[in-house]
Design an enzyme around this catalytic site. Sequence first.
Site, PDB file in Angstrom:
ATOM      1  N   ASN A  98       0.906  -1.262  -0.040  1.00 17.16           N
ATOM      2  CA  ASN A  98       0.095  -0.032   0.025  1.00 17.16           C
ATOM      3  C   ASN A  98       0.910   1.256   0.046  1.00 17.16           C
ATOM      4  OD1 ASN A  98      -2.315   1.795   0.521  1.00 17.16           O
ATOM      5  ND2 ASN A  98      -1.457   2.119   2.473  1.00 17.16           N
ATOM      6  N   ARG A 149      -8.222   5.338   0.987  1.00 20.70           N
ATOM      7  CA  ARG A 149      -7.446   4.748  -0.220  1.00 20.70           C
ATOM      8  C   ARG A 149      -6.427   5.583  -0.554  1.00 20.70           C
ATOM      9  NH1 ARG A 149     -12.758   2.092  -1.175  1.00 20.70           N
ATOM     10  NH2 ARG A 149     -12.380   0.058  -0.425  1.00 20.70           N
ATOM     11  N   ASP A 158       2.104   6.991   0.257  1.00 23.50           N
ATOM     12  CA  ASP A 158       0.822   6.045  -0.172  1.00 23.50           C
ATOM     13  C   ASP A 158       1.016   5.895  -1.819  1.00 23.50           C
ATOM     14  OD1 ASP A 158      -1.332   4.778   0.557  1.00 23.50           O
ATOM     15  OD2 ASP A 158      -2.521   6.195  -0.803  1.00 23.50           O
ATOM     16  N   ARG A 186       0.139 -12.625   2.685  1.00 27.47           N
ATOM     17  CA  ARG A 186      -0.855 -11.665   3.342  1.00 27.47           C
ATOM     18  C   ARG A 186      -0.921 -10.490   2.781  1.00 27.47           C
ATOM     19  NH1 ARG A 186      -0.209  -7.487   7.314  1.00 27.47           N
ATOM     20  NH2 ARG A 186      -1.711  -7.587   8.714  1.00 27.47           N
ATOM     21  N   ASP A 188      -0.693  -6.661   3.419  1.00 28.96           N
ATOM     22  CA  ASP A 188      -1.128  -5.480   4.446  1.00 28.96           C
ATOM     23  C   ASP A 188      -2.169  -4.443   3.959  1.00 28.96           C
ATOM     24  OD1 ASP A 188       0.178  -4.559   7.075  1.00 28.96           O
ATOM     25  OD2 ASP A 188       0.606  -2.972   5.683  1.00 28.96           O
ATOM     26  N   HIS A 192      -6.739  -0.015   2.682  1.00 27.08           N
ATOM     27  CA  HIS A 192      -6.275   1.289   1.973  1.00 27.08           C
ATOM     28  C   HIS A 192      -5.853   1.187   0.529  1.00 27.08           C
ATOM     29  CE1 HIS A 192      -6.293   2.337   6.095  1.00 27.08           C
ATOM     30  NE2 HIS A 192      -5.796   1.411   6.484  1.00 27.08           N
ATOM     31  N   GLU A 225      -5.547  -7.885   4.650  1.00 20.91           N
ATOM     32  CA  GLU A 225      -5.930  -7.376   5.961  1.00 20.91           C
ATOM     33  C   GLU A 225      -6.898  -6.359   5.849  1.00 20.91           C
ATOM     34  OE1 GLU A 225      -3.844  -4.805   9.580  1.00 20.91           O
ATOM     35  OE2 GLU A 225      -3.419  -4.152   7.510  1.00 20.91           O
ATOM     36  N   ASN A 290      -3.259 -10.935  16.622  1.00 24.51           N
ATOM     37  CA  ASN A 290      -2.036 -10.707  15.723  1.00 24.51           C
ATOM     38  C   ASN A 290      -1.074  -9.989  16.386  1.00 24.51           C
ATOM     39  OD1 ASN A 290      -2.877  -8.338  15.476  1.00 24.51           O
ATOM     40  ND2 ASN A 290      -3.427  -8.668  13.038  1.00 24.51           N
ATOM     41  N   ARG A 329      -5.090 -19.457  11.974  1.00 23.98           N
ATOM     42  CA  ARG A 329      -3.864 -18.994  12.238  1.00 23.98           C
ATOM     43  C   ARG A 329      -3.406 -18.894  13.723  1.00 23.98           C
ATOM     44  NH1 ARG A 329      -2.341 -13.437   9.847  1.00 23.98           N
ATOM     45  NH2 ARG A 329      -3.148 -12.676  11.577  1.00 23.98           N
TER      46      ARG A 329
HETATM   47  C1  LAG Z   1      -1.023  -2.610   8.940  1.00 19.52           C
HETATM   48  N1  LAG Z   1      -1.953  -2.808   8.596  1.00 19.52           N
HETATM   49  O1  LAG Z   1      -2.710  -2.184   7.870  1.00 19.52           O
HETATM   50  C2  LAG Z   1       0.103  -3.682   9.728  1.00 19.52           C
HETATM   51  O2  LAG Z   1      -0.665  -4.777  10.278  1.00 19.52           O
HETATM   52  C3  LAG Z   1       0.607  -2.814  11.054  1.00 19.52           C
HETATM   53  O3  LAG Z   1       1.301  -3.421  11.805  1.00 19.52           O
HETATM   54  C4  LAG Z   1       1.292  -1.550  10.404  1.00 19.52           C
HETATM   55  O4  LAG Z   1       1.500  -0.499  11.090  1.00 19.52           O
HETATM   56  C5  LAG Z   1       0.333  -0.899   9.094  1.00 19.52           C
HETATM   57  N2  LAG Z   1      -0.467  -1.759   8.560  1.00 19.52           N
HETATM   58  C6  LAG Z   1       1.145  -0.308   8.239  1.00 19.52           C
HETATM   59  O5  LAG Z   1       1.938  -1.145   7.337  1.00 19.52           O
HETATM   60  C7  LAG Z   1       2.714  -0.629  12.007  1.00 19.52           C
HETATM   61  C8  LAG Z   1       2.497   0.192  13.323  1.00 19.52           C
HETATM   62  C9  LAG Z   1       2.392   1.569  13.072  1.00 19.52           C
HETATM   63  C10 LAG Z   1       3.584   2.034  12.418  1.00 19.52           C
HETATM   64  C11 LAG Z   1       3.658   1.329  10.889  1.00 19.52           C
HETATM   65  C12 LAG Z   1       4.815   1.624  10.059  1.00 19.52           C
HETATM   66  O6  LAG Z   1       1.279  -0.566  13.836  1.00 19.52           O
HETATM   67  O7  LAG Z   1       2.425   2.174  14.483  1.00 19.52           O
HETATM   68  O8  LAG Z   1       3.805   3.276  12.336  1.00 19.52           O
HETATM   69  O9  LAG Z   1       3.797  -0.086  11.199  1.00 19.52           O
HETATM   70  O10 LAG Z   1       6.086   1.590  10.851  1.00 19.52           O
HETATM   71  C13 LAG Z   1       4.914   4.142  12.811  1.00 19.52           C
HETATM   72  C14 LAG Z   1       4.736   4.926  13.881  1.00 19.52           C
HETATM   73  C15 LAG Z   1       3.800   6.209  13.463  1.00 19.52           C
HETATM   74  C16 LAG Z   1       4.518   6.857  12.357  1.00 19.52           C
HETATM   75  C17 LAG Z   1       4.787   6.052  11.076  1.00 19.52           C
HETATM   76  C18 LAG Z   1       5.621   6.412   9.918  1.00 19.52           C
HETATM   77  O11 LAG Z   1       3.917   4.265  14.755  1.00 19.52           O
HETATM   78  O12 LAG Z   1       3.632   6.858  14.578  1.00 19.52           O
HETATM   79  O13 LAG Z   1       3.618   8.031  11.837  1.00 19.52           O
HETATM   80  O14 LAG Z   1       5.563   4.596  11.765  1.00 19.52           O
HETATM   81  O15 LAG Z   1       6.949   6.837  10.614  1.00 19.52           O
HETATM   82 CA    CA Z   2      -3.528   3.508  -0.273  1.00 25.19          CA
END
Ligand code: LAG
Ligand code: CA
Length: 480
Positions: A98, A149, A158, A186, A188, A192, A225, A290, A329
């Site tokens: 995405n 999206r 994006d 999977r 992800d 979006h 997802e 998960n 899973r």
């Molecule tokens: C998913 N599902 O849609 C994943 O299962 C999830 O683990 C992913 O978020 C998300 N999509 C994007 O692929 C994870 C964390 C986020 C993290 C992101 C990117 O849950 O917290 O964001 O991965 O590393 C982090 C910071 C944010 C920041 C961002 C960009 O937590 O605060 O804005 O990075 O630097």
């Molecule tokens: Ca998108």
Amino acid sequence: HKDPHYVGDRTTMVHLFEWKFNDIAKECEDFLGPMGYGGVQVSPVNENLVMDNRPWFERYQPISYKIISRSGNEDEFKDMVKRCNKVGVRIYVDTVVNHMSGDANPAYGTSGASAKPNELSYPGVPYSSKNFNHPTCTIQNYNNATEVRNCELSGLHDLDQSQKYVRDKIIKFFNKLIDLGVAGLRVDAAKHMWPKDLEVIYKRIKKLSRKAGFPPKSLPYIYQEVIDLGGEAVSKFEYNKTAAVIEFQYGIVMGYMFRGEDNLSRLSSLEDTNKWRMMPSRDALVMIDNHDNQRGHGAGGEKILTYKDPKMYKMAIAFMLAHPYGQTRVMSSYVFDDPSQGPPADSNGNIISPEIVDGKCVKGWVCEHRWPQIYRMVQFRNLVNGEKLENWWSNGNNQIAFSRGGKGFVAFNAEKDDLKQGLQTGLPEGVYCDVITGEVVDGKCSGRTVEVDAKGNALIEILSNDTDEGVLALHIQAKL
Ligand code: LAG
Ligand code: CA
């Protein structure tokens, strides 16, 4: 894209979250293959942004589609897939297409290559500014499908999948994984991306590799997802035309149920998925927790059960594995307190391999998949595969039981009162070993036994003061 292509009667995959490829290969050979697991979901395999303190979520920030991460390089990946396939265990890759990374300056990937995220420049693919959605915006309003999206998910740049160029890069990455012998993907953050763009991509993915042992014309298993708990503009039912969807409602329902905050007897209608607003069974991948919701990331995490609540967690897992709904899973975690904390690693950031002592993982790895109560229920599910749910019983409250045809029987007690009840098990007469508390060793049961009479009836007991187990499971391969 809805068939996981498990070998033989296997039914269940495990997410070996943040494991290294070499360790996964060994685990396939030593444990997963022999114990009957059907597959492994591996953490994202492509090059990602190296972040300070190496949080787990850096792997959701792609820098390129080269196979190189803290789990290993392309050669190690290839070797793992081959070795796992050889022992009947399929590999599924978590793919992040995405978006690319968020801003970072300087930005280095896990191959050492650099990118310029703030200029939307990723030379390792290559992607440049024109391949991203413009104008740049941040997702705020989940009632606006276009925003969900086409804007950025927490600052992650994006990609515009309506461009053929972008789709071609994604398809090339997917096809490379297929050439290396994986059984599925999977997707992800599918929520979006536009379902119509994903359909175009899925249509163009290769058939599974004949060389890796898949039957002719097999399509990769694709599970997307889409976190849809109701009340938003994007619906999971937009995504299940040709591929499967992760059913997030399921783990939440199970959380309430096995915490005793709902009424277990209501699960008698679980097969009526319309009533529960869940995906049709064939389209659903289910789990109790998960990598996101076990640490409060993603959505709907408050009631999710994890390894931190072992008694209730084992009950929920046993229910999931005993009940015919969905593709199942199992989560396999590392110990954490801080939700950002990455996997066990040395001072250079290299992941430390799990070590196994007396069948249990140490060195900071939880390895739920090695808990006897869990892997024996995986075997239960394999054994009863295709059998009907029968002999449903409940006390109208939080005690339930059911059989799977005449091959297996389970009972659960999630309330303050003891369960002591004569029940129809559906099983042939005999003495059975409860596979939750023990197993048959040299013709003897190391746990509880249950006597089933000539009519299939048995006295089932689960005492409420049992601090370890609130579930009992019998099957015809654990008959004395
Ligand atoms: C998913 N599902 O849609 C994943 O299962 C999830 O683990 C992913 O978020 C998300 N999509 C994007 O692929 C994870 C964390 C986020 C993290 C992101 C990117 O849950 O917290 O964001 O991965 O590393 C982090 C910071 C944010 C920041 C961002 C960009 O937590 O605060 O804005 O990075 O630097
Ligand atoms: Ca998108």
